[in-house]
Design an enzyme around this catalytic site. Sequence first.
Site, mmCIF file in Angstrom:
data_model
loop_
_atom_site.group_PDB
_atom_site.id
_atom_site.type_symbol
_atom_site.label_atom_id
_atom_site.label_comp_id
_atom_site.label_asym_id
_atom_site.label_seq_id
_atom_site.Cartn_x
_atom_site.Cartn_y
_atom_site.Cartn_z
ATOM 1 N N ASP A 315 0.801 -1.056 -0.022
ATOM 2 C CA ASP A 315 -0.001 -0.013 0.090
ATOM 3 C C ASP A 315 0.673 1.428 -0.060
ATOM 4 O O ASP A 315 1.792 1.348 0.718
ATOM 5 C CB ASP A 315 -0.931 0.014 1.272
ATOM 6 N N GLU A 366 0.827 -0.374 -5.093
ATOM 7 C CA GLU A 366 -0.012 0.637 -5.375
ATOM 8 C C GLU A 366 0.683 2.075 -5.342
ATOM 9 O O GLU A 366 1.119 2.250 -4.120
ATOM 10 C CB GLU A 366 -1.102 0.594 -4.215
#
Length: 649
Positions: A315, A366
Amino acid sequence: MAVNTEERHGQESLENHKHMFNQGVNYELYNFLGVHKISRDDESGYVFRVWAPHAKQVWVCGDFNNWDKSHPMILDEKSGIWSIEVKESRENQYYKYLVKQANGREIMKTDPMAQVYEKRPETAAVVKELEPFKWNDGLWRGRQKRMNHFNNPINIYEVHAPSWKEHEDGSLYTFKDLTAELIPYVKKMGYTHIEFMPLMEHPLPASWGYQLTGYFALCSSYGTPDEFKDFVNECHQNNIGVLVDWVPGHFSINDDALAYYDGTPTYEYEDPDRAKNIGWGALNFDLGKPEVQSFLLSSAFYWLNEFHLDGMRVDAVSNMIYLDYDEGPWKPNKYGDTRNLEGYAFLQKFNKVVKFAHPESLIIAEESSSGTQISGTIESGAIGFDYKWNMGWMNDVLEFFEMDPYFRKDNLNLVTFSFMYWQAENFVLPLSHDEVVHGKKSLMHKMWGDRYRQFAQLRTLYTFMMMHPGKKLLFMSGEWGQFLEWKFDHGLEWVDLQDEMNAKMQHFTSVLNHFYKEERPLWELGQQDATLEVIDADNHNDTVLSFIRHGKRKKDFLIVILNFTPVERRNFRIGVPYEGTYTEILNTEMKEFGGTWVEHNADSVSEEVNFKDYEHSITTTVPALGAIILKPKDIKVTRRSSKKHSHKK
């Protein structure tokens, strides 16, 4: 104690564990720090270890001592690790550490290395070591090790575990429930992988798991570690991979967890401006500190090793590699630019060591910028991820589909621009949770027009995603076109499926998913040039896009035609690579999918009519706001029609 510990961890000594920890190369810290049985004898108690280098004193307090100061821990000054054996401690008791911080303040802290926590909102750690688990996924893991995932289908169903479905009493599902229902559903729908939003312990459900306190524990509200292992085991036996979001850049600011653990910057940066993550109300890990590296890398290995995960999505990579990503003040690095040198080096190290131990794993970033090579080999200068989310494609495509078709002819570049850079990274095309919350509207609700046209365009959007080069990801409920936004504390709107249009949309998504898996041209050439051939990306007046996806063999290819207007295009001509007959194999406007067509287009026979650089062309009908896919039925592959493109076998 040393003999027992050495027996538990092979022949590695405690001193070696400590040394490797301080050097940033202890990747199995979960076998050392935290709570562990002193010996195999259940009555011998447990040893507790915690890193708090600048604490003045640490006590372990719990059910075994009435939460008092009767068990002061002993500091190893060289490593900064406090430890104590507690003979009275027993499995499933609660405990915390009372830390006398550097400034003299005494505060109860939870164990950062705990593998089980008390159910929230309580925050105590649980005296528990995971027992050996009987896995039955050897065939799956063996296949994954032999497989080149770049040249195989990857179609990910993104799931927020507790809100996929709820019970009649309003309580959300746990992994025991998900094993019974989610796995057969995903298998039936035709996805290849499930990707979970973070499963680790976190105190605030509204964070969706992206502000963690326990990096080595399944969130207590989601079920037990063994229930999650059962889930993964069952997935693998049903040929479904399991990925989990991992958050190594920032952590929860809660005072009873990692934040300023010993009263000084322990896990966070020394510089308060770098430590503070203003945008997310969190704290940033000091990614250059060796002990933090050991902690985070051990967390990654814990989930991969103990739970047999097939990979991770990392993330917020941008926050880890750019100093100016967040709000607030920032300072340039020693070279005067914005790159976070420690973050960049840490992520390269992470990818290197994980891929060495688990070369079959999928490691996905991401990341939304275009200034750094994210995927690819470290030797080539990349950070080393296998894949990167293509946020640019997602933003452009959703903007286009929200647009009134009248204006689309002047904005066709929004859907064609990605053809210019599709090989720049190994991309995943994401239609993720981030796009269906906070007033952004659901994917269905984003589509232009009335309800019928919204469904038609959603089918076309998904077809474009599945035909476009790159791996795929769709967030739960998108498969049937849920109209309401996702709510983290509420099950999905399964009642929608009582509506015929939603049920047909779900059926279409399933057909499309299985189509993707079965059609080799959509994945077997990976990122090679030959897999994509654009027929016409400049038809602004009709606002129709056409392209070809090629497989390894000359005869293995698919022709894709997408109509982005509410006008049916009859006798629509496109160029074809070979003389012969072409048959329609998918039409998004069929009645079974929620459209109005009851039969497919008749086969198209090529004519010697030039179209752009093609010597042969065909005509067909393309439904309004729809897409069709054609396949060669009887063609002459000895001579190619195109004057400019030679597809090599």
